[in-house]
Write a protein that holds these residues in place. Structure first.
Motif, mmCIF file in Angstrom:
data_model
loop_
_atom_site.group_PDB
_atom_site.id
_atom_site.type_symbol
_atom_site.label_atom_id
_atom_site.label_comp_id
_atom_site.label_asym_id
_atom_site.label_seq_id
_atom_site.Cartn_x
_atom_site.Cartn_y
_atom_site.Cartn_z
ATOM 1 N N GLU A 85 -24.629 94.615 50.290
ATOM 2 C CA GLU A 85 -24.657 93.592 50.431
ATOM 3 C C GLU A 85 -25.357 92.501 49.877
ATOM 4 O OE1 GLU A 85 -24.654 92.690 54.716
ATOM 5 O OE2 GLU A 85 -23.492 94.351 55.370
ATOM 6 N N SER A 86 -26.310 92.863 49.369
ATOM 7 C CA SER A 86 -27.455 92.121 48.475
ATOM 8 C C SER A 86 -26.606 91.667 47.390
ATOM 9 C CB SER A 86 -28.767 92.762 48.608
ATOM 10 O OG SER A 86 -28.644 93.716 47.529
ATOM 11 N N VAL A 87 -25.640 92.529 46.746
ATOM 12 C CA VAL A 87 -25.099 92.242 45.611
ATOM 13 C C VAL A 87 -23.542 91.565 45.778
ATOM 14 C CG1 VAL A 87 -24.059 93.343 43.522
ATOM 15 C CG2 VAL A 87 -26.320 94.255 44.472
ATOM 16 N N GLU A 88 -23.014 91.969 46.658
ATOM 17 C CA GLU A 88 -21.625 91.599 47.111
ATOM 18 C C GLU A 88 -21.565 90.392 48.030
ATOM 19 O OE1 GLU A 88 -18.150 93.617 49.151
ATOM 20 O OE2 GLU A 88 -18.530 94.500 47.284
ATOM 21 N N VAL A 89 -21.306 89.325 47.688
ATOM 22 C CA VAL A 89 -21.044 88.051 48.589
ATOM 23 C C VAL A 89 -19.702 88.412 49.464
ATOM 24 C CG1 VAL A 89 -20.559 85.761 48.773
ATOM 25 C CG2 VAL A 89 -21.978 86.689 46.975
ATOM 26 N N ARG A 90 -19.875 88.247 50.691
ATOM 27 C CA ARG A 90 -18.747 88.446 51.812
ATOM 28 C C ARG A 90 -18.888 87.466 52.942
ATOM 29 N NH1 ARG A 90 -18.257 94.070 53.791
ATOM 30 N NH2 ARG A 90 -18.528 94.579 51.531
ATOM 31 N N LEU A 104 -5.105 69.639 43.323
ATOM 32 C CA LEU A 104 -6.493 69.579 42.786
ATOM 33 C C LEU A 104 -7.272 70.639 42.794
ATOM 34 C CD1 LEU A 104 -8.113 67.828 40.445
ATOM 35 C CD2 LEU A 104 -8.856 66.778 42.443
ATOM 36 N N ILE A 105 -7.486 71.143 44.012
ATOM 37 C CA ILE A 105 -8.471 72.062 44.393
ATOM 38 C C ILE A 105 -7.771 73.693 44.483
ATOM 39 C CG2 ILE A 105 -9.897 72.878 46.294
ATOM 40 C CD1 ILE A 105 -10.776 70.362 45.271
ATOM 41 N N GLN A 106 -6.624 73.658 44.508
ATOM 42 C CA GLN A 106 -5.943 74.939 44.566
ATOM 43 C C GLN A 106 -6.308 75.871 43.244
ATOM 44 O OE1 GLN A 106 -1.701 75.013 44.360
ATOM 45 N NE2 GLN A 106 -1.535 77.128 45.160
ATOM 46 N N PRO A 107 -6.306 75.437 42.152
ATOM 47 C CA PRO A 107 -6.749 76.515 40.928
ATOM 48 C C PRO A 107 -8.213 76.775 41.246
ATOM 49 C CG PRO A 107 -5.945 74.512 40.053
ATOM 50 C CD PRO A 107 -5.913 74.232 41.568
ATOM 51 N N ILE A 108 -9.226 76.004 41.730
ATOM 52 C CA ILE A 108 -10.644 76.340 41.985
ATOM 53 C C ILE A 108 -10.649 77.358 43.102
ATOM 54 C CG2 ILE A 108 -12.739 75.351 42.694
ATOM 55 C CD1 ILE A 108 -11.802 72.684 41.417
ATOM 56 N N LEU A 109 -9.735 77.273 44.020
ATOM 57 C CA LEU A 109 -9.802 78.349 45.058
ATOM 58 C C LEU A 109 -9.463 79.615 44.731
ATOM 59 C CD1 LEU A 109 -8.538 76.248 47.986
ATOM 60 C CD2 LEU A 109 -10.870 76.552 47.583
ATOM 61 N N PHE A 110 -8.344 79.419 43.939
ATOM 62 C CA PHE A 110 -7.886 80.927 43.284
ATOM 63 C C PHE A 110 -8.972 81.492 42.381
ATOM 64 C CE2 PHE A 110 -3.464 79.448 43.443
ATOM 65 C CZ PHE A 110 -3.229 80.110 44.830
ATOM 66 N N ASP A 111 -9.631 80.874 41.555
ATOM 67 C CA ASP A 111 -10.669 81.390 40.791
ATOM 68 C C ASP A 111 -11.909 81.792 41.716
ATOM 69 O OD1 ASP A 111 -9.105 80.613 38.494
ATOM 70 O OD2 ASP A 111 -10.610 78.795 38.156
ATOM 71 N N TYR A 116 -15.095 86.208 44.259
ATOM 72 C CA TYR A 116 -15.593 86.608 45.501
ATOM 73 C C TYR A 116 -14.468 87.228 46.379
ATOM 74 C CZ TYR A 116 -19.347 83.950 43.528
ATOM 75 O OH TYR A 116 -20.416 83.596 42.492
ATOM 76 N N PRO A 117 -13.751 88.543 46.046
ATOM 77 C CA PRO A 117 -12.573 88.818 46.894
ATOM 78 C C PRO A 117 -13.182 89.018 48.313
ATOM 79 C CG PRO A 117 -13.502 90.605 45.382
ATOM 80 C CD PRO A 117 -14.185 89.313 44.988
ATOM 81 N N GLN A 118 -14.284 89.499 48.667
ATOM 82 C CA GLN A 118 -14.690 89.791 49.895
ATOM 83 C C GLN A 118 -14.835 88.450 50.955
ATOM 84 O OE1 GLN A 118 -14.895 92.918 51.265
ATOM 85 N NE2 GLN A 118 -14.063 93.536 49.430
ATOM 86 N N VAL A 119 -14.721 87.425 50.346
ATOM 87 C CA VAL A 119 -15.105 86.164 51.029
ATOM 88 C C VAL A 119 -13.680 85.730 51.623
ATOM 89 C CG1 VAL A 119 -15.748 83.797 50.893
ATOM 90 C CG2 VAL A 119 -17.052 85.399 49.707
ATOM 91 N N GLU A 120 -13.712 85.562 52.893
ATOM 92 C CA GLU A 120 -12.230 84.944 53.352
ATOM 93 C C GLU A 120 -12.245 83.464 53.563
ATOM 94 O OE1 GLU A 120 -9.857 85.013 57.588
ATOM 95 O OE2 GLU A 120 -11.337 86.582 57.326
ATOM 96 N N LEU A 121 -11.277 83.000 53.027
ATOM 97 C CA LEU A 121 -11.081 81.379 53.015
ATOM 98 C C LEU A 121 -10.299 81.142 53.904
ATOM 99 C CD1 LEU A 121 -11.037 80.492 48.931
ATOM 100 C CD2 LEU A 121 -13.035 80.283 50.761
#
Length: 140
Positions: A85-90, A104-111, A116-121
């Motif tokens: 957990e200290s290494v992986e952002v979730r 405008l924001i969509q490409p930034i959100l995809f990046d 950070y695949p463990q972060v749920e947007l």
């Protein structure tokens, strides 16, 4: 009582002798015997029946071994999870976007999601940023 001593106890049980555990862990046999003796004194009970030719668990030793296996598995899992957990952002981030900013924001959100695949947007459309932010409990 140290976790290393508990793991040593389980290794002795699994390998069936102090000598085999000592070889497997690259420890002096006397050191293994001493540490098991200290564990028994700390617990106030004998864990092994010892003879010159054999080593076997006492009834209490067997129960202790069964419970200890579960506890050590949980401990190893907790340690692994804490260090990862200290290494992986979730987590979860609630994000409010005005309709005109989405493209405008969509490409930034995809990046961000790729990095950070463990972060749920949780992306929501809003009409009035400041009021909706508090009403919908948004983070951003």
């Amino acid at each position: 009582m140290r976790v290393d001593d508990l793991k040593l106890f389980t290794k002795v049980v699994e390998l069936g002798s102090f000598t085999a555990a000592a070889h497997a862990l690259d420890l002096p046999r006397a050191n293994v015997s001493r540490r098991i003796g200290e564990l028994e004194r700390h617990l106030g009970t004998q864990l092994f029946h010892r003879t010159t030719r054999s080593l076997s668990l006492t009834n209490k030793g067997n129960v202790y071994y069964q419970d200890l296996q579960k506890a050590l598995t949980l401990l190893d899992s907790a340690n692994e999870q804490a260090s990862s957990e200290s290494v992986e952002v979730r987590g979860k981030v609630k994000l409010g976007l005005l309709p005109e900013t989405y493209e405008l924001i969509q490409p930034i959100l995809f990046d961000f999601q790729d990095q950070y695949p463990q972060v749920e947007l949780d992306v929501r459309n809003i009409t009035n940023g400041f009021i909706d932010m508090f009403q919908q409990g948004l983070d951003i």
